[in-house]
Structures are given as structure tokens and as C-alpha cells.
Write an enzyme that holds these catalytic residues in place. Structure first.
Site, PDB file in Angstrom:
ATOM      1  N   ARG A  42       0.690  -1.188  -0.029  1.00 56.43           N
ATOM      2  CA  ARG A  42      -0.150  -0.044   0.086  1.00 56.43           C
ATOM      3  C   ARG A  42       1.088   1.241   0.205  1.00 56.43           C
ATOM      4  O   ARG A  42       0.407   2.322  -0.665  1.00 56.43           O
ATOM      5  CB  ARG A  42      -1.046   0.038   1.302  1.00 56.43           C
ATOM      6  CG  ARG A  42      -1.577   1.136   1.460  1.00 56.43           C
ATOM      7  CD  ARG A  42      -2.996   1.133   2.091  1.00 56.43           C
ATOM      8  NE  ARG A  42      -3.107   0.041   3.214  1.00 56.43           N
ATOM      9  CZ  ARG A  42      -2.530   0.240   4.473  1.00 56.43           C
ATOM     10  NH1 ARG A  42      -1.902   1.009   4.511  1.00 56.43           N
ATOM     11  NH2 ARG A  42      -2.596  -0.760   5.447  1.00 56.43           N
ATOM     12  N   TYR A  51     -15.811  16.451 -15.601  1.00 59.68           N
ATOM     13  CA  TYR A  51     -16.355  15.252 -15.598  1.00 59.68           C
ATOM     14  C   TYR A  51     -17.616  15.003 -14.690  1.00 59.68           C
ATOM     15  O   TYR A  51     -17.403  15.446 -13.327  1.00 59.68           O
ATOM     16  CB  TYR A  51     -15.233  14.123 -15.562  1.00 59.68           C
ATOM     17  CG  TYR A  51     -15.841  12.724 -15.340  1.00 59.68           C
ATOM     18  CD1 TYR A  51     -16.584  11.919 -16.263  1.00 59.68           C
ATOM     19  CD2 TYR A  51     -15.259  12.094 -14.060  1.00 59.68           C
ATOM     20  CE1 TYR A  51     -17.022  10.606 -16.054  1.00 59.68           C
ATOM     21  CE2 TYR A  51     -16.068  10.704 -13.868  1.00 59.68           C
ATOM     22  CZ  TYR A  51     -16.790  10.129 -14.952  1.00 59.68           C
ATOM     23  OH  TYR A  51     -17.054   8.925 -14.757  1.00 59.68           O
ATOM     24  N   ASP A 107      -6.770  19.223 -14.398  1.00 57.39           N
ATOM     25  CA  ASP A 107      -7.056  17.858 -15.037  1.00 57.39           C
ATOM     26  C   ASP A 107      -6.684  17.691 -16.470  1.00 57.39           C
ATOM     27  O   ASP A 107      -7.339  18.296 -17.254  1.00 57.39           O
ATOM     28  CB  ASP A 107      -8.606  17.392 -14.707  1.00 57.39           C
ATOM     29  CG  ASP A 107      -9.005  16.099 -15.106  1.00 57.39           C
ATOM     30  OD1 ASP A 107      -8.393  15.501 -15.994  1.00 57.39           O
ATOM     31  OD2 ASP A 107      -9.976  15.582 -14.556  1.00 57.39           O
ATOM     32  N   LYS A 109      -7.625   6.834 -19.633  1.00 54.50           N
ATOM     33  CA  LYS A 109      -7.822   7.333 -20.949  1.00 54.50           C
ATOM     34  C   LYS A 109      -6.625   7.110 -21.722  1.00 54.50           C
ATOM     35  O   LYS A 109      -6.018   6.179 -21.914  1.00 54.50           O
ATOM     36  CB  LYS A 109      -8.506   8.655 -20.930  1.00 54.50           C
ATOM     37  CG  LYS A 109      -9.204   8.787 -19.701  1.00 54.50           C
ATOM     38  CD  LYS A 109     -10.520   7.888 -19.740  1.00 54.50           C
ATOM     39  CE  LYS A 109     -11.795   8.295 -18.582  1.00 54.50           C
ATOM     40  NZ  LYS A 109     -12.680   6.992 -18.195  1.00 54.50           N
TER      41      LYS A 109
HETATM   42  O1  P1T Z   1     -12.972   6.906 -14.465  1.00 51.05           O
HETATM   43  P1  P1T Z   1     -11.655   7.568 -13.527  1.00 51.05           P
HETATM   44  O2  P1T Z   1     -10.539   6.877 -13.963  1.00 51.05           O
HETATM   45  O3  P1T Z   1     -12.031   7.373 -12.213  1.00 51.05           O
HETATM   46  O4  P1T Z   1     -11.470   9.007 -13.984  1.00 51.05           O
HETATM   47  C1  P1T Z   1     -12.252  10.041 -13.722  1.00 51.05           C
HETATM   48  C2  P1T Z   1     -12.207  11.186 -14.737  1.00 51.05           C
HETATM   49  C3  P1T Z   1     -11.437  12.278 -14.388  1.00 51.05           C
HETATM   50  N1  P1T Z   1     -11.181  13.404 -15.290  1.00 51.05           N
HETATM   51  C4  P1T Z   1     -11.778  13.363 -16.563  1.00 51.05           C
HETATM   52  C5  P1T Z   1     -11.561  14.344 -17.453  1.00 51.05           C
HETATM   53  C6  P1T Z   1     -12.590  12.152 -16.994  1.00 51.05           C
HETATM   54  O5  P1T Z   1     -12.998  12.290 -18.389  1.00 51.05           O
HETATM   55  C7  P1T Z   1     -12.711  10.980 -15.988  1.00 51.05           C
HETATM   56  C8  P1T Z   1     -13.370   9.966 -16.383  1.00 51.05           C
HETATM   57  N2  P1T Z   1     -14.297  10.215 -17.587  1.00 51.05           N
HETATM   58  C9  P1T Z   1     -15.284   9.322 -18.282  1.00 51.05           C
HETATM   59  C10 P1T Z   1     -15.419   7.916 -17.549  1.00 51.05           C
HETATM   60  C11 P1T Z   1     -15.846   9.673 -19.399  1.00 51.05           C
HETATM   61  O6  P1T Z   1     -16.514   8.532 -20.121  1.00 51.05           O
HETATM   62  O7  P1T Z   1     -16.058  10.779 -19.580  1.00 51.05           O
END
Ligand code: P1T
Length: 384
Positions: A52, A104, A176, A201
Site C-alpha cells: 500500500r 467530468y 485535470d 484514458k
Molecule cells: O474513470 P476514472 O478513471 O475514475 O476517471 C475520472 C475522470 C477524471 N477526469 C476526466 C476528465 C474524466 O474524463 C474522467 C472519467 N471520464 C469518463 C469515464 C468519461 O467517459 O468521460
């Protein structure tokens, strides 16, 4: 690789944070699939005590993405929202966060429905106009968090201007950078204090991992994040770290292709009478195109279009064969989604519509397939 900053982006993408495995010489960083490490005596160990707290595969990933963002440090988390949560959990009850009004939907939900309950305060502000950030500052403002370009409206924030306002207020600017990636935009070089990513992503790029990461050169931020990795524990497993590390090796190659395909498709959609409006920072008609050219070196593969009704949007979503209807983005394969009903369903309807997330809005994540096939797919599916 020892002095990473000496090398250019692609070289860092392939090598930074990694060296041949000291025990075997393996060129690829092993997946250290272990929860704990042997100690020769109490506290006598080889730098790792419990997974962890640290894991060599995770350390390699953190060093790699830090080098790409031009940061001194990285801290990886189990998801993008876990990374954002950790960043905001550096604050205390009563502190105030200014968040871009278009982020998001899961970020919006985390702030409004989870962290606000614990006593943090949030203001949601349209940060396209930097003055609105200054107007929202209070004596408790500690973080300004923006997405640029935003998901899904492709609004931009002037990162340098936002950093100046945040710093005057004694706050950190957190960007972000999930949509642009460090290949096209380097927020830390423009004054941001930390960058967050959903590594689910583009960083990973193959739609087979959920992950997040924070990059910073600020000692107070990294110490706080390391403490949270240990104390709150939302860390990624070694296999997932390894997959993202494999992904970042080709980030520069994939982003060139996403960008080339994105530009071609945006230009095609722009002249398409069946599309009412198009949102893509790379088009000269985008209201913030000048800012895009100033702070980005490419525009990537994310495009949103307005089709004026839920019926037309649904017909389009049903009609594509290569673009697959799914949440998420940034993989090699093209995806299509309906933000109002999917990624941004948790955002209150009035707020959603105020920023342009209508029932007719469709978002494309343009992959790296042959662009002619992608255009034919969209052409076939667009409703009359
Ligand atoms: O899904 P996750 O890895 O927890 O990420 C969250 C997140 C944070 N910031 C941005 C700009 C994002 O687009 C996302 C996640 N977005 C999607 C799942 C989507 O389809 O837009």
C-alpha cells in the site's frame, strides 16, 4: 535512465522511471505482484515494506508520467476520481475549492455528493473567464481545479491566468489534463501546482485499466499524497500500473494519430449540414481557438457535436458500426457517447443545460483506426 530531463518526450515516454531489473536484467519492469517484502531485521529492508505504501512497478509508473509532465514526483491512485479525491483530501473541513462548472460528471458528483458532506465547500464557476475565478475566491480558498479542455464541451481555461489568480489567493491550481495529455499540454510549465489524470484514458490508451495519477513538483503536495496513499489506501495494483506503463511508451505515437484523425473528422463534421454545432478546440471557429494555440501543441481526438434532439442523437448512436456506444475515452478504438444520459447524468439538469450538455449532444472519442473508415461510419449514421 538517470537524468530524464535531458531527453525529449518520446525518449522519456519509452524509458523514464525504468531501468533494467537489478536482479535479472529484464528490460521490461516486472509486475511485482506482492503485498509485502521481507525484512532482514525490524525496519531493515530494500526500500519497500508494504505494497500500500510502495511497489516497484508503481514507482516506475509514477516516475515515468512525472517525467512526461515535467514534474518532480508522481502519485498513482486506483482511478481518476481517487486521484482527484486525494488531491482535495489534502484540505480540511471548512476549506473552499473553486471547481470549473464543466468537469467530468463523476468529479462533480464526488464534490457535491461526497466531499461537501464532510465539510469542504465548493463553488462551481465558468472558468473560461478567469475573472470569475477571482470573484469566487474566499479567505478559505485552497484549491482551484479546472479541466481544460473540458469534458464534454471543450471549454478552455487560460492556465497561466488561473495560476496567477490561485496563487494570489494562496491556493493551488490543479489541472485535470486527461483530454490533452502531457504530449499536447504541460500545465505545470504554465504555473499549475499539480496535474491530475484519469490514466484510464489516453495514458493507458487501450481501455483495459482504471487508474489515476497526480503529478507535481511541490514538496508539500507530494508528501501529503504519499501520506494519503499509505493512510487512505486507494492505490492501484501492480498489474494495472504495468499496463499503464506499457501504454505510456506509445503515448506520443498514439496522440499524433488521435490528433490527425480528430482534425480530419472535425473539419468534415464542420461542413456537414446534418450537424448543428461542433465543439473542437482545433477548429478556427472554436471561440477559444487562439488560447488553444497558445497553450496546446495539438488538439487530440475528443469532439462533441450538437444534433438538436434526443431522437436524432439516439438514431446516430445506434447507427455507427465502428464507433461503439460506451462510457470512457482515449483508447485506440473509437467510442461514442451521450453525455446527458451517461457521463454527466449525475450533474443537475439545469446546470447541465446551462453549460450546453443538452439531450442532443453526442461525444466522440476518435481512435486511431483509418480515418476514411471513421468518416464513412459517421456519414452512414448521421440522421437526415
Ligand atoms: O474513470 P476514472 O478513471 O475514475 O476517471 C475520472 C475522470 C477524471 N477526469 C476526466 C476528465 C474524466 O474524463 C474522467 C472519467 N471520464 C469518463 C469515464 C468519461 O467517459 O468521460
Amino acid at each position: 535512465m538517470t537524468d530524464e530531463n535531458e531527453y525529449r518526450f518520446g525518449t522519456r515516454a519509452v524509458h523514464a522511471g525504468q531501468q533494467p531489473d537489478p536482479t535479472t536484467g529484464a528490460i521490461m519492469t516486472p509486475i511485482y505482484q506482492t503485498s509485502t517484502y521481507a525484512q532482514e531485521g525490524i525496519g531493515v529492508h530494500k526500500g519497500h515494506e508494504y505494497a500500500r505504501v510502495s511497489n516497484p512497478t508503481r514507482t516506475a509508473l509514477e516516475g515515468n508520467v512525472a517525467a512526461l509532465e515535467g514534474a518532480a514526483h508522481g502519485a498513482a491512485f486506483a482511478s481518476g476520481v481517487a486521484a482527484i479525491e486525494a488531491m482535495v483530501k489534502l484540505l480540511s473541513a471548512g476549506d473552499h475549492v473553486i471547481c470549473g462548472s464543466n468537469v467530468y460528471g463523476g468529479t462533480d458528483r464526488l464534490f457535491r455528493q461526497v466531499l461537501a458532506r464532510l465539510g469542504l465547500e465548493f463553488s462551481f464557476v465558468d472558468t473560461r473567464e478567469p475573472k470569475r475565478i477571482a470573484d469566487a475566491v474566499t479567505d478559505r480558498t485552497r484549491i482551484v481545479l479546472v479541466e481544460t479542455p473540458t469534458n464534454p464541451m471543450m471549454h478552455l481555461t487560460d492556465i497561466a491566468a488561473a495560476a496567477e489568480i490561485a496563487h494570489q489567493a494562496g491556493a493551488w491550481l490543479v489541472v485535470d489534463n486527461t483530454f490533452a495529455t502531457p504530449y499536447f499540454q504541460k500545465p505545470l510549465a504554465l504555473g499549475a501546482d499539480a496535474v491530475v489524470h484519469s490514466s484510464t484514458k489516453y495514458l493507458n490508451g487501450h481501455s483495459d485499466v482504471v487508474g489515476g495519477i497526480v503529478l507535481t513538483s511541490d514538496d508539500e503536495i507530494i508528501e501529503g499524497l504519499r501520506f494519503l496513499q499509505k493512510s487512505a489506501g486507494a492505490v492501484p495494483g501492480p498489474m494495472d500500473c504495468w499496463l499503464v506503463l506499457r501504454g505510456t511508451k506509445t503515448l506520443h505515437v498514439r496522440m499524433e494519430m488521435h490528433d490527425a484523425n480528430g482534425r480530419r473528422i472535425a473539419e468534415w463534421l464542420q461542413h456537414e449540414p446534418r450537424v448543428e454545432a461542433i465543439f473542437y478546440a482545433g477548429l478556427p471557429t472554436h471561440p477559444q481557438h487562439a488560447l488553444a494555440k497558445k497553450q496546446m501543441t495539438g488538439f487530440g481526438g475528443m469532439i462533441s457535436i450538437e444534433l438538436s434532439s434526443r431522437e436524432r442523437a439516439e438514431a446516430f448512436l445506434r447507427g455507427t458500426r465502428i464507433f461503439t456506444l460506451a462510457e470512457s475515452l482515449g483508447g485506440v478504438e473509437s467510442l461514442i457517447s451521450h453525455p446527458a444520459a451517461m457521463t454527466h447524468a449525475a450533474v443537475p439538469k439545469e446546470d447541465r443545460e446551462a453549460m450546453g450538455i443538452t439531450d442532443g449532444l453526442v461525444r466522440l472519442s476518435v481512435g486511431i483506426e483509418d480515418v476514411e473508415d471513421l468518416i464513412e461510419d459517421l456519414d452512414r449514421a448521421l440522421p437526415k
